[in-house]
Design a protein around this motif. Sequence first.
Motif, PDB file in Angstrom:
ATOM      1  N   TYR A   9       0.830  -1.215   0.000  1.00 29.51           N
ATOM      2  CA  TYR A   9       0.000   0.000   0.000  1.00 29.51           C
ATOM      3  C   TYR A   9       0.857   1.254   0.000  1.00 29.51           C
ATOM      4  N   LYS A  10       2.010   1.199   0.648  1.00 26.23           N
ATOM      5  CA  LYS A  10       2.867   2.376   0.747  1.00 26.23           C
ATOM      6  C   LYS A  10       3.573   2.714  -0.564  1.00 26.23           C
ATOM      7  N   CYS A  11       3.605   1.761  -1.510  1.00 30.01           N
ATOM      8  CA  CYS A  11       4.162   1.999  -2.856  1.00 30.01           C
ATOM      9  C   CYS A  11       5.578   2.596  -2.776  1.00 30.01           C
ATOM     10  N   ASP A  12       6.398   2.026  -1.897  1.00 31.13           N
ATOM     11  CA  ASP A  12       7.756   2.554  -1.726  1.00 31.13           C
ATOM     12  C   ASP A  12       8.566   2.464  -3.008  1.00 31.13           C
ATOM     13  N   GLU A  13       8.435   1.363  -3.724  1.00 23.63           N
ATOM     14  CA  GLU A  13       9.220   1.179  -4.949  1.00 23.63           C
ATOM     15  C   GLU A  13       8.838   2.215  -5.998  1.00 23.63           C
ATOM     16  N   ALA A  14       7.542   2.406  -6.212  1.00 25.46           N
ATOM     17  CA  ALA A  14       7.087   3.395  -7.195  1.00 25.46           C
ATOM     18  C   ALA A  14       7.480   4.811  -6.780  1.00 25.46           C
ATOM     19  N   TRP A  15       7.428   5.083  -5.476  1.00 27.01           N
ATOM     20  CA  TRP A  15       7.807   6.404  -4.978  1.00 27.01           C
ATOM     21  C   TRP A  15       9.301   6.665  -5.194  1.00 27.01           C
ATOM     22  N   ASN A  16      10.129   5.663  -4.913  1.00 25.58           N
ATOM     23  CA  ASN A  16      11.571   5.820  -5.103  1.00 25.58           C
ATOM     24  C   ASN A  16      11.926   6.043  -6.569  1.00 25.58           C
ATOM     25  N   VAL A  17      11.189   5.405  -7.462  1.00 26.95           N
ATOM     26  CA  VAL A  17      11.418   5.634  -8.896  1.00 26.95           C
ATOM     27  C   VAL A  17      11.050   7.066  -9.267  1.00 26.95           C
ATOM     28  N   GLN A  18       9.967   7.574  -8.703  1.00 21.68           N
ATOM     29  CA  GLN A  18       9.513   8.933  -9.012  1.00 21.68           C
ATOM     30  C   GLN A  18      10.506   9.984  -8.545  1.00 21.68           C
ATOM     31  N   ILE A  19      11.072   9.801  -7.346  1.00 24.65           N
ATOM     32  CA  ILE A  19      11.992  10.809  -6.811  1.00 24.65           C
ATOM     33  C   ILE A  19      13.415  10.614  -7.323  1.00 24.65           C
ATOM     34  N   SER A  20      13.635   9.594  -8.165  1.00 24.52           N
ATOM     35  CA  SER A  20      14.958   9.375  -8.753  1.00 24.52           C
ATOM     36  C   SER A  20      15.030   9.895 -10.183  1.00 24.52           C
ATOM     37  N   SER A  21      14.074  10.702 -10.583  1.00 26.84           N
ATOM     38  CA  SER A  21      14.070  11.253 -11.942  1.00 26.84           C
ATOM     39  C   SER A  21      15.267  12.176 -12.143  1.00 26.84           C
ATOM     40  N   PRO A  22      15.710  12.373 -13.381  1.00 26.68           N
ATOM     41  CA  PRO A  22      16.892  13.217 -13.643  1.00 26.68           C
ATOM     42  C   PRO A  22      16.753  14.639 -13.101  1.00 26.68           C
ATOM     43  N   ILE A  23      15.553  15.183 -13.127  1.00 23.44           N
ATOM     44  CA  ILE A  23      15.348  16.557 -12.646  1.00 23.44           C
ATOM     45  C   ILE A  23      15.707  16.678 -11.166  1.00 23.44           C
ATOM     46  N   LEU A  24      15.301  15.664 -10.371  1.00 23.53           N
ATOM     47  CA  LEU A  24      15.506  15.730  -8.925  1.00 23.53           C
ATOM     48  C   LEU A  24      16.897  15.281  -8.508  1.00 23.53           C
ATOM     49  N   SER A  25      17.465  14.321  -9.234  1.00 22.51           N
ATOM     50  CA  SER A  25      18.766  13.770  -8.829  1.00 22.51           C
ATOM     51  C   SER A  25      19.912  14.751  -9.045  1.00 22.51           C
ATOM     52  N   LYS A  26      19.730  15.739  -9.902  1.00 22.59           N
ATOM     53  CA  LYS A  26      20.803  16.697 -10.197  1.00 22.59           C
ATOM     54  C   LYS A  26      20.776  17.926  -9.290  1.00 22.59           C
ATOM     55  N   VAL A  27      19.796  18.000  -8.390  1.00 26.75           N
ATOM     56  CA  VAL A  27      19.625  19.209  -7.581  1.00 26.75           C
ATOM     57  C   VAL A  27      20.614  19.220  -6.413  1.00 26.75           C
ATOM     58  N   ASN A  28      21.345  20.317  -6.282  1.00 22.16           N
ATOM     59  CA  ASN A  28      22.170  20.564  -5.102  1.00 22.16           C
ATOM     60  C   ASN A  28      21.332  21.403  -4.145  1.00 22.16           C
ATOM     61  N   LEU A  29      20.810  20.772  -3.098  1.00 23.98           N
ATOM     62  CA  LEU A  29      19.820  21.425  -2.240  1.00 23.98           C
ATOM     63  C   LEU A  29      20.370  22.673  -1.558  1.00 23.98           C
ATOM     64  N   ASN A  30      21.634  22.641  -1.173  1.00 24.81           N
ATOM     65  CA  ASN A  30      22.206  23.793  -0.473  1.00 24.81           C
ATOM     66  C   ASN A  30      22.236  25.026  -1.378  1.00 24.81           C
ATOM     67  N   ASP A  31      22.774  24.852  -2.594  1.00 22.06           N
ATOM     68  CA  ASP A  31      22.834  25.971  -3.536  1.00 22.06           C
ATOM     69  C   ASP A  31      21.431  26.386  -3.988  1.00 22.06           C
TER      70      ASP A  31
ATOM     71  N   ILE B   8       6.814  25.525  -8.561  1.00 21.57           N
ATOM     72  CA  ILE B   8       7.508  24.365  -9.115  1.00 21.57           C
ATOM     73  C   ILE B   8       8.880  24.202  -8.469  1.00 21.57           C
ATOM     74  N   ASP B   9       9.539  25.322  -8.128  1.00 23.48           N
ATOM     75  CA  ASP B   9      10.843  25.241  -7.462  1.00 23.48           C
ATOM     76  C   ASP B   9      10.707  24.629  -6.072  1.00 23.48           C
ATOM     77  N   VAL B  10       9.663  25.019  -5.334  1.00 23.27           N
ATOM     78  CA  VAL B  10       9.429  24.445  -4.006  1.00 23.27           C
ATOM     79  C   VAL B  10       9.089  22.961  -4.126  1.00 23.27           C
ATOM     80  N   ASP B  11       8.358  22.590  -5.161  1.00 25.26           N
ATOM     81  CA  ASP B  11       8.019  21.183  -5.381  1.00 25.26           C
ATOM     82  C   ASP B  11       9.273  20.364  -5.648  1.00 25.26           C
ATOM     83  N   ILE B  12      10.164  20.897  -6.467  1.00 25.81           N
ATOM     84  CA  ILE B  12      11.419  20.191  -6.755  1.00 25.81           C
ATOM     85  C   ILE B  12      12.233  20.022  -5.475  1.00 25.81           C
ATOM     86  N   PHE B  13      12.298  21.069  -4.662  1.00 24.68           N
ATOM     87  CA  PHE B  13      13.050  20.994  -3.406  1.00 24.68           C
ATOM     88  C   PHE B  13      12.443  19.939  -2.480  1.00 24.68           C
TER      89      PHE B  13
END
Length: 439
Positions: free
Chosen positions: A29-51, A69-74
């Motif tokens: 029910y928690k769909c951890d696998e599908a969630w991890n795939v969603q947050i591993s997209s190229p847009i999110l994986s390249k973000v340097n959160l500090n900068d 959209i910027d807050v969503d990405i963060f």
Amino acid sequence: MLRSLRRCIVRRNCAQILVPKCTFLTNEYKCDEAWNVQISSPILSKVNLNDFYNILDQNFLSKGVISAIDVDIFANAVRDPAYLDELKDLLHKLRLSAETGNTLESTYYATIRNYMEFGNIQELIEILRDPLNFGVFLDFYSANILLDKLITSQSYEHASNVASFIMLQEDFTNDITNTLCQYASYKYLCEYKSPAEAPMSQEENKKKEEIKIRIKFLRNPYFDDHFDIKDLKTLSGKTLAWISKNNNNNLNFNVQIIGWLFYKKYDKLLSLCKELVENKTFKLYPEVVELINKEIETQQDDTKTILTQCIGVLSKAVVTETILEDSLKMAIENAINRTQNKDIAVQKQLFLNWEQIREDKLEEQSKRLDRANRMKNIVEKQKRMQVEEQKLWFFENEEDIDLQIEEKEKLVDPASVKKVAQQKDDENYIPPEILPKRK
């Protein structure tokens, strides 16, 4: 009845005792696998959160603008609990801007999931309790996962808070959410203990000087009996009453009685008791009578009279031998069996939709910024061209330029010019040196 999740080892007197740790929802029910795939997209994986946070913060401080959209990405790119404070700050700044209406659903879900994963439940409850400043709202799926986690850890106070947030949103279309809210509120009310009054200190006993402040007007007192309710015990009662009245079965009738009792709507409680006693299919749980008797001990005379009447009416009902808590657990299991597969499929589709929406919004924002930069460059280039054109054609247009200068001089107010000149003279004025008179 409950699905065994894992076993925790508890050490007592140098002996190991295995205590089962149970949960209602399955891992699927928690769909951890599908969630991890969603947050591993190229847009999110390249973000340097500090900068990225520093850029968003500086942009907000200088221009007062922040993008949804910027807050969503963060929010979706957070992988470290150290960035939860920055996420909370960005949510507040987004709430203060005109972009708050464009907040994406994935922002809410990611925020709730991050705080759950990193164990900051108390802070998450505070954020959910203050939608005016943070604008985070529960959906059915995040609410179910959060309630399941809190009930599993026996944090019934937090779970009851979450259930009250669902009640305040007034959407009771998900059976799993409804039954989990009922169980959480019931457990909190059963284990509720009145807070002990702190002894008054000597400083508090001293008479304090009254300070009166003059104000322009007084607001008429108003209580909406919904969002203005702050007492969790009352909120839990209203949660039980409102959720239970949507289903006409024996369990919900009993839970509804408990709801009106703690919601302090005693007239509705008495009328409901009279109505249910006349229903031949109604069976009363003993726990309901126990809770009413417990409340009688803490109430004033008028309330005691009404509650005593309720006990008298309910004494005519058939009493069931089933335990109320077991019936609530069974209702949760039945709801999960009915709707679990549907909820899982909806969640997986939502993750895919959110990823596509994020890409579309980001591309749209990039095009908008690029168009704004092009327009700015065009305007600057036109200004430079006008200056160059004036230089090249100065002698041919000398008379026209002189006329323009004369027209501008006429527009200037002579009094203001004289005032400016006088101010300059005053600034340069050096007073004469006064010497003592000779005798």
